[in-house]
Design a protein around this motif. Sequence first.
Motif, PDB file in Angstrom:
ATOM      1  N   THR A   1      65.063  43.094  56.057  1.00 38.01           N
ATOM      2  CA  THR A   1      66.213  43.169  56.719  1.00 38.01           C
ATOM      3  C   THR A   1      66.251  42.229  57.904  1.00 38.01           C
ATOM      4  OG1 THR A   1      65.683  45.031  57.827  1.00 38.01           O
ATOM      5  CG2 THR A   1      67.001  45.591  56.041  1.00 38.01           C
TER       6      THR A   1
ATOM      7  N   ARG B   1      70.831  39.908  55.197  1.00 38.46           N
ATOM      8  CA  ARG B   1      71.739  41.389  55.396  1.00 38.46           C
ATOM      9  C   ARG B   1      72.102  41.488  53.685  1.00 38.46           C
ATOM     10  NH1 ARG B   1      77.007  40.939  54.161  1.00 38.46           N
ATOM     11  NH2 ARG B   1      77.931  38.964  53.599  1.00 38.46           N
TER      12      ARG B   1
ATOM     13  N   CYS C   1      71.238  46.222  61.179  1.00 37.33           N
ATOM     14  CA  CYS C   1      71.406  46.041  59.821  1.00 37.33           C
ATOM     15  C   CYS C   1      69.692  46.770  59.158  1.00 37.33           C
ATOM     16  CB  CYS C   1      71.063  44.650  59.289  1.00 37.33           C
ATOM     17  SG  CYS C   1      70.874  44.372  57.306  1.00 37.33           S
ATOM     18  N   SER C   2      68.552  46.579  60.215  1.00 35.67           N
ATOM     19  CA  SER C   2      67.493  47.266  59.716  1.00 35.67           C
ATOM     20  C   SER C   2      67.661  48.692  60.218  1.00 35.67           C
ATOM     21  CB  SER C   2      66.392  46.588  60.675  1.00 35.67           C
ATOM     22  OG  SER C   2      65.146  47.245  60.430  1.00 35.67           O
TER      23      SER C   2
END
Length: 317
Positions: A77, A81, A116-117
């Motif tokens: 990530t 994405r 995102c992570s």
Amino acid sequence: MSLFKSKMFKTTTTLLCFFLSSVILMVPTSSTATDNPTYSASTDTFIYANCSPAKFSPGSAYETNLKSLLSSLVTSTVLNRYNNLTVPFGSGVKPEPDVTVYGLFQCSVDLDPTSCSSCVSRAIAMVGNTCPNSYSVFLQMQNCLVRYDKSSFFGVQDKTVMLKKCGQPMGFYDQDALTRVNDVIGSLGSGSEPDRTRMNGDVLGMAQCTEDLSPAQCQDCLTDAIGQLRSDCLMAQGGYVYLSKCYARFSFGGSHARQTPNSNFGGEKYDKDDDDNNIGKTLVIIIGIITLVILLVLLLAFLGKKLRKLQDDKCCR
């Protein structure tokens, strides 16, 4: 006679006011939906999960490979994405039944790497409690998804309905809101990008495909999801349609409902009971308004008859 007319006028005016206030109270407004689909501001909000009934044994090779896969997904990530991986790694590695794991993650296009992570990490952390030891898991968060299986699903079109729900019905008089919703849902179908966001006033629409699909497969999936959203939820204050490889959703003011995990593989289907309740409420309102109109007409006819009789009696004297 003038005194009688005055009393009749006051009585009729009072009844008309009562009738109008009753009608206003019975008509639902578009700002009081408490169980609408809502878009949470949090990127980590859980939406739904689907877990296969088939389980792997703790300590098995599949579990070892799964842990390696999930760890690698979180690591990737930082740079992507979207990513799909197969474990064991390596082009020369031959897939083994019940041992090889195929998985992917995907974040919304507007998420930065940190968000995102965070979203993917939270989804993976939920897997153990939500779908313990399941061979196949599909876990959808607000702005990311994680999926893995013992069979490859990469590039395979799949339009299975995973989750579908409509919010409370809009007021039948709110044509402006209906126009905005129709415009947003329609515009989601245009474009070639796998992530789409459309707005019209206070109406927000979003659509997304998993990036393992080709552009043609993506458009095909979104066309199906958007079509169901339009046919089932156009008159609602919000709605969403999640298919296996894509979704489409819209809301007023940017809200989206949080769903309870569903452990039955194949997904939670459209909630028909909710629609039946909404239709029942609408019918009650319509019947009530019609009844009030009929009573008002009968009352006015009765008062008019009384007034004509008094006038005839006066003329005969």
